[in-house]
Design a protein around this motif. Structure first.
Motif, PDB file in Angstrom:
ATOM      1  N   VAL A 104       0.887  -1.112  -0.087  1.00  0.00           N
ATOM      2  CA  VAL A 104       0.045   0.137   0.152  1.00  0.00           C
ATOM      3  C   VAL A 104       0.949   1.209  -0.011  1.00  0.00           C
ATOM      4  O   VAL A 104       0.541   2.275  -0.869  1.00  0.00           O
ATOM      5  CB  VAL A 104      -1.003   0.072   1.157  1.00  0.00           C
ATOM      6  N   LYS A 105       1.854   1.239   0.716  1.00  0.00           N
ATOM      7  CA  LYS A 105       2.789   2.371   0.943  1.00  0.00           C
ATOM      8  C   LYS A 105       3.461   2.705  -0.357  1.00  0.00           C
ATOM      9  O   LYS A 105       3.704   3.606  -0.913  1.00  0.00           O
ATOM     10  CB  LYS A 105       3.971   2.310   1.819  1.00  0.00           C
ATOM     11  N   ASP A 106       3.990   1.561  -1.145  1.00  0.00           N
ATOM     12  CA  ASP A 106       4.659   1.604  -2.511  1.00  0.00           C
ATOM     13  C   ASP A 106       3.568   2.237  -3.491  1.00  0.00           C
ATOM     14  O   ASP A 106       4.036   2.931  -4.430  1.00  0.00           O
ATOM     15  CB  ASP A 106       5.000   0.150  -3.004  1.00  0.00           C
ATOM     16  N   ARG A 107       2.569   1.660  -3.556  1.00  0.00           N
ATOM     17  CA  ARG A 107       1.520   2.236  -4.420  1.00  0.00           C
ATOM     18  C   ARG A 107       1.241   3.525  -4.316  1.00  0.00           C
ATOM     19  O   ARG A 107       1.247   4.398  -5.503  1.00  0.00           O
ATOM     20  CB  ARG A 107       0.035   1.289  -4.317  1.00  0.00           C
ATOM     21  N   ALA A 108       1.203   3.905  -3.189  1.00  0.00           N
ATOM     22  CA  ALA A 108       0.805   5.447  -2.686  1.00  0.00           C
ATOM     23  C   ALA A 108       2.004   6.152  -3.437  1.00  0.00           C
ATOM     24  O   ALA A 108       1.608   7.277  -3.898  1.00  0.00           O
ATOM     25  CB  ALA A 108       0.637   5.649  -1.224  1.00  0.00           C
ATOM     26  N   VAL A 121      -1.059   0.297 -11.551  1.00  0.00           N
ATOM     27  CA  VAL A 121      -1.291   1.208 -10.353  1.00  0.00           C
ATOM     28  C   VAL A 121      -2.132   2.432 -10.660  1.00  0.00           C
ATOM     29  O   VAL A 121      -3.230   2.839 -10.022  1.00  0.00           O
ATOM     30  CB  VAL A 121      -0.343   1.230  -9.386  1.00  0.00           C
ATOM     31  N   LEU A 122      -1.503   3.342 -11.579  1.00  0.00           N
ATOM     32  CA  LEU A 122      -2.039   4.597 -11.976  1.00  0.00           C
ATOM     33  C   LEU A 122      -3.467   4.370 -12.539  1.00  0.00           C
ATOM     34  O   LEU A 122      -4.431   5.144 -12.327  1.00  0.00           O
ATOM     35  CB  LEU A 122      -1.046   5.172 -13.057  1.00  0.00           C
ATOM     36  N   HIS A 123      -3.754   3.387 -13.376  1.00  0.00           N
ATOM     37  CA  HIS A 123      -5.233   3.197 -13.817  1.00  0.00           C
ATOM     38  C   HIS A 123      -6.148   2.793 -12.844  1.00  0.00           C
ATOM     39  O   HIS A 123      -7.350   3.599 -12.675  1.00  0.00           O
ATOM     40  CB  HIS A 123      -5.097   2.142 -14.824  1.00  0.00           C
ATOM     41  N   LYS A 124      -5.795   2.139 -11.891  1.00  0.00           N
ATOM     42  CA  LYS A 124      -6.585   1.786 -10.760  1.00  0.00           C
ATOM     43  C   LYS A 124      -6.887   3.185  -9.880  1.00  0.00           C
ATOM     44  O   LYS A 124      -8.216   3.361  -9.538  1.00  0.00           O
ATOM     45  CB  LYS A 124      -6.120   0.639 -10.145  1.00  0.00           C
ATOM     46  N   TRP A 125      -5.971   3.797  -9.656  1.00  0.00           N
ATOM     47  CA  TRP A 125      -5.994   5.128  -9.186  1.00  0.00           C
ATOM     48  C   TRP A 125      -7.006   6.002  -9.779  1.00  0.00           C
ATOM     49  O   TRP A 125      -7.890   6.632  -9.036  1.00  0.00           O
ATOM     50  CB  TRP A 125      -4.803   5.739  -8.943  1.00  0.00           C
ATOM     51  N   ARG A 126      -7.131   5.855 -11.046  1.00  0.00           N
ATOM     52  CA  ARG A 126      -8.062   6.879 -11.731  1.00  0.00           C
ATOM     53  C   ARG A 126      -9.292   6.539 -11.331  1.00  0.00           C
ATOM     54  O   ARG A 126     -10.266   7.198 -11.371  1.00  0.00           O
ATOM     55  CB  ARG A 126      -7.547   6.929 -13.308  1.00  0.00           C
ATOM     56  N   LYS A 127      -9.446   5.016 -11.619  1.00  0.00           N
ATOM     57  CA  LYS A 127     -11.071   4.296 -11.548  1.00  0.00           C
ATOM     58  C   LYS A 127     -11.549   4.385 -10.215  1.00  0.00           C
ATOM     59  O   LYS A 127     -12.857   4.849  -9.892  1.00  0.00           O
ATOM     60  CB  LYS A 127     -10.891   3.047 -12.149  1.00  0.00           C
ATOM     61  N   GLN A 128     -10.754   3.897  -9.055  1.00  0.00           N
ATOM     62  CA  GLN A 128     -11.209   3.946  -7.831  1.00  0.00           C
ATOM     63  C   GLN A 128     -10.903   4.869  -6.822  1.00  0.00           C
ATOM     64  O   GLN A 128     -11.192   4.851  -5.625  1.00  0.00           O
ATOM     65  CB  GLN A 128     -10.772   2.548  -7.517  1.00  0.00           C
ATOM     66  N   SER A 146      -8.122   1.864  -4.417  1.00  0.00           N
ATOM     67  CA  SER A 146      -7.391   1.019  -5.262  1.00  0.00           C
ATOM     68  C   SER A 146      -5.904   0.643  -4.606  1.00  0.00           C
ATOM     69  O   SER A 146      -5.448  -0.323  -5.215  1.00  0.00           O
ATOM     70  CB  SER A 146      -7.255   1.876  -6.627  1.00  0.00           C
ATOM     71  N   LEU A 147      -5.671   1.293  -3.695  1.00  0.00           N
ATOM     72  CA  LEU A 147      -4.373   0.807  -3.015  1.00  0.00           C
ATOM     73  C   LEU A 147      -4.316  -0.609  -1.960  1.00  0.00           C
ATOM     74  O   LEU A 147      -3.181  -1.021  -2.111  1.00  0.00           O
ATOM     75  CB  LEU A 147      -3.961   2.100  -2.075  1.00  0.00           C
ATOM     76  N   TRP A 148      -5.439  -0.753  -1.651  1.00  0.00           N
ATOM     77  CA  TRP A 148      -5.784  -1.918  -0.935  1.00  0.00           C
ATOM     78  C   TRP A 148      -6.164  -3.250  -1.616  1.00  0.00           C
ATOM     79  O   TRP A 148      -6.652  -3.208  -2.720  1.00  0.00           O
ATOM     80  CB  TRP A 148      -6.736  -1.897   0.251  1.00  0.00           C
ATOM     81  N   GLU A 149      -5.593  -4.603  -1.378  1.00  0.00           N
ATOM     82  CA  GLU A 149      -5.967  -5.670  -1.927  1.00  0.00           C
ATOM     83  C   GLU A 149      -7.661  -5.832  -1.508  1.00  0.00           C
ATOM     84  O   GLU A 149      -7.918  -5.489  -0.427  1.00  0.00           O
ATOM     85  CB  GLU A 149      -5.139  -6.701  -1.351  1.00  0.00           C
TER      86      GLU A 149
END
Length: 160
Positions: A29-33, A62-69, A73-76
């Motif tokens: 989660v930290k890495d995705r952020a 990761v970037l596409h999921k951030w845009r959508k959710q 999107s950071l968590w499993e």
């Protein structure tokens, strides 16, 4: 080649992602952020991927999921992986049997006992691993079986 993938963050979003560094969350989660923050600060996908040692497609995902959710999107997602077939009470039952009964059991016998008395089907190999991982009776750091019961019986027989 298509347009560069770019994420724009508000100050609040950027601060929230920055605060995740110090929170009690998984390293993923930290890495995705951090990936999202670096992209928002002008880093290209290729540079972020090289920085983290990831594949470029992983950074894009990761970037596409951030845009959508958004932040979700950071968590499993919950419910990933195989669910355990046993419950805590089942293992406590076996530990109690090992503690109270005078006989010794091998993992096959314990597996059969669990199947007949608790209707929980667990392979002897898996049961052995669960008991070993648990590693104690109750909360203490002890072995599952404190002493060898056959040695105790032999000692008891010699004294009489």
């Amino acid at each position: 080649m298509g347009a560069r993938l770019r994420v724009f963050l508000t100050r609040e979003q950027d601060q929230t992602l920055l605060n995740l560094r110090t929170e009690e969350v998984s390293q993923k989660v930290k890495d995705r952020a951090e990936v999202i923050r670096l992209n928002a600060h002008g880093w290209y996908v290729e540079k972020i991927a090289a920085h983290f040692g990831w594949d470029k497609q992983t950074v894009r995902d990761v970037l596409h999921k951030w845009r959508k959710q958004g932040l979700e999107s950071l968590w499993e997602l919950p419910g990933r992986g195989l669910k355990p077939k046993w419950k805590e009470e089942d293992i406590v039952f076996l530990e109690e049997c090992l503690r109270v009964e005078p006989r010794t059991y091998n993992s096959s016998q314990l597996s059969e006992k669990l199947k007949t008395q608790r209707n929980v089907q667990l392979s002897p190999d898996r049961l052995r691993r669960v008991l070993k991982k648990r590693g104690s009776i109750g909360n203490g750091q002890e072995k599952v079986i404190k002493e060898n019961k056959t040695r105790l019986q032999k000692r008891g027989n010699k004294q009489t």
